[in-house]
Structures are given as C-alpha cells and as structure tokens.
Design an enzyme around this catalytic site. Structure first.
Site: not given
Lengths: 80, 227
Positions: B85, B201, B203
């Site tokens: 990002c 993302h 994560e």
C-alpha cells in the site's frame, strides 16, 4: 531570492480532480470551459543571489523531489 | 528467517505487519526511518499507512528518508523488499519499481476485500503457492497504477506484473478493477523480482475470526520460500 515552480500533469495522464472541477464549473453556469487540469504551485525562497545558480538548484529540486517526471512536468518561473 | 519493518511517521500498518510476520515464524525487528543501517534481514517490509501525511505525493517524502539509502542498497544487492500500500507508493517514488500510483479513478477512498490473480510464480514471493487467486483487503485513495506506454511494454516483456485485480474465478476484467489501474495491476516487481510493491494488505488476512486466510497462505509460503 524567490523562485516559483508550477507542476502540471502531463497531457496523457488522467486528471479526475480536474474533471470534477470542470463538471462543477459547468453546473455553476460556466459552460464555456473546454477542460480543467489541476496542478501545484511552489514558492521557494533561497539564500542564493545569483539567478542562474538559483534556477539550476531549483531545477534539481524539481527533478529530485518536487515533480514525479513519469506523470508531471515542471516549469520554473524566473526569479523576481 | 529475519525480517524488518520500517516505520515512517504516519505508518499505521507497521505493527499489524509485525504481528503477521511473527505469526508465521519471522524474527521481526522494527526499524525507525531515521536509522541509517538495516538489521541483518532476509526480508524488508515497507508498511501501509500515510507516511508524512501523504504530503506532496504519497510516498514521496518517505522515499527521501535517511533509512531509504540502505533500503535501496539492499534492493540493489538482491535483497527482498516488499512494499504494501503506502509502502508500494514509497517504492515507486524511489524508482525501485516502475510507474506511479495516481488517485483512484472515481476519487473515492476504497476499503474492501478484492480478489487478485497471481500472474507470475517465477519468483520468491509466489513460487509454490497453492492457489492462483487470493482474496485480500485494499484500503487506499491512491492505488490507480499508471506508467508510460514504454514502461508498460517493458514491464510486460519482463513479466513484472505480479498480481491483477480479478473476480473470484481469476478473470481479469475491467469490471473487477476497483481503482482504474492500467491492466488491473495490483502489484508489480522490479526487473530482478526481488522487490515487490502491491496495494493489497496480506497482513489483514491472517485470522479467520477477523477476516480471511489468504494472507496466511501468502506469508506462510513466503517464509518457506526464503528458508
């Protein structure tokens, strides 16, 4: 010495903000606008007193930070 | 395996990334942007967020941070660097990956799950991954990938497109493009494929009770590839 820089988007880069501003102007009755392109303006006050040297330094700043040359052009406006 | 996450002022996914990397076995260290040297690492992550308040252009100020010279040297010596990002935006501003990320086509901040198709498994990031499509989360205002025609030709010739926005069956079409990116590009490699920038993302997809598991799939596979 003050030097101004104008950063504009290159011709073939889409400018959605400019487009929306154009539409808003249109809605306000400014219906003779062909296109709006949004850009950035910088005023740089430098200690350098030699206009040529100052301009060269600002050009370096444009290339290294102020503009992203993939999408933007810069124009340095003469020192006052 | 050792990793390091760099925190810039305004980073806000750095600790999520720390948690995710540790969950899958990385020994992770946090590195402050004003540090000069990187700890010995197998993977460097530039996390998501709003470094320097997105001033000037997203990622532009962070790309000039003190630590970045070490990051660039690490990349040039073949080290693995992943920008997520805002980290992707920082990578394009350093020039480590080609192109730029413009404002989303419809001027809206997009926060939703998307599907991405893995375009190339000939690299240490996606090699051996047991899926061709991943469901990941995006949250960005400037994710509209753009590059010049010459750059696009080079990227395609070198097979540098890592992932494309698609539907759950892996079809890459305009209607599955959330932000106007050229060719639905969601992530891209450098020429050598040791540097990866991507908008989604992973994560945020490591816990089934919170979201999904495709981030786990990616990170587990990544650490296995690095071993």
């Amino acid at each position: 010495m003050k030097i101004s820089v104008i950063i504009t988007l290159k011709k073939d880069v889409l400018d959605p903000q400019g487009k929306v501003i154009h539409q808003a102007l249109d809605g306000m009755g400014f219906d003779d606008v062909n296109e709006v392109r949004q850009g950035k303006y910088f005023e740089i006050d430098t200690k350098e007193t030699n206009p040529k040297k100052a301009k060269d330094k600002v050009e370096e700043m444009c290339k290294k930070l102020l503009a992203n040359l993939v999408i933007e052009n810069y124009k340095i406006i003469d020192a006052n | 395996m050792k990793s390091a996450v760099i925190t810039f002022p305004g980073s806000n996914c750095d600790r999520d990334m720390d948690v995710a990397l540790k969950k899958f076995g990385f020994k992770n260290k946090m590195v402050w942007h004003q540090d000069v040297e990187l700890p010995k690492s197998d993977l460097i992550v530039l996390p998501g967020g709003f470094s320097y308040g997105d001033y000037l252009r997203c990622g532009s100020m962070a790309s000039k941070s003190k630590i970045m010279q070490s990051v660039i040297n690490f990349a040039n010596s073949g080290g693995m660097i992943m920008g997520i990002c805002n980290g992707f935006q920082i990578l394009v501003e350093t020039g480590l990956v080609p192109g730029v990320l413009l404002r989303n086509k419809y001027l809206e901040f997009i926060c939703k799950n998307v599907f991405v198709k893995i375009n190339d498994k000939n690299n240490d990031y996606f090699k051996n991954i047991n899926s061709n499509v991943l469901e990941l989360h995006i949250a960005h205002n400037e994710g509209n990938y753009f590059c010049t025609n010459d750059q696009l030709k080079e990227i395609e010739d070198n097979e540098q497109i890592a992932i494309n926005y698609c539907n759950q069956n892996g079809q890459v079409e305009d209607s599955f493009n959330p932000n106007g990116s050229i060719k639905n590009i969601a992530g891209i490699f450098n020429k050598e494929k040791n540097v990866l920038g991507m908008m989604p993302h992973p994560e945020r997809m490591i816990d089934t009770s919170l979201s999904g598991e495709d981030g786990s799939l990616f990170l587990k596979n990544l650490i296995n590839n690095l071993k």
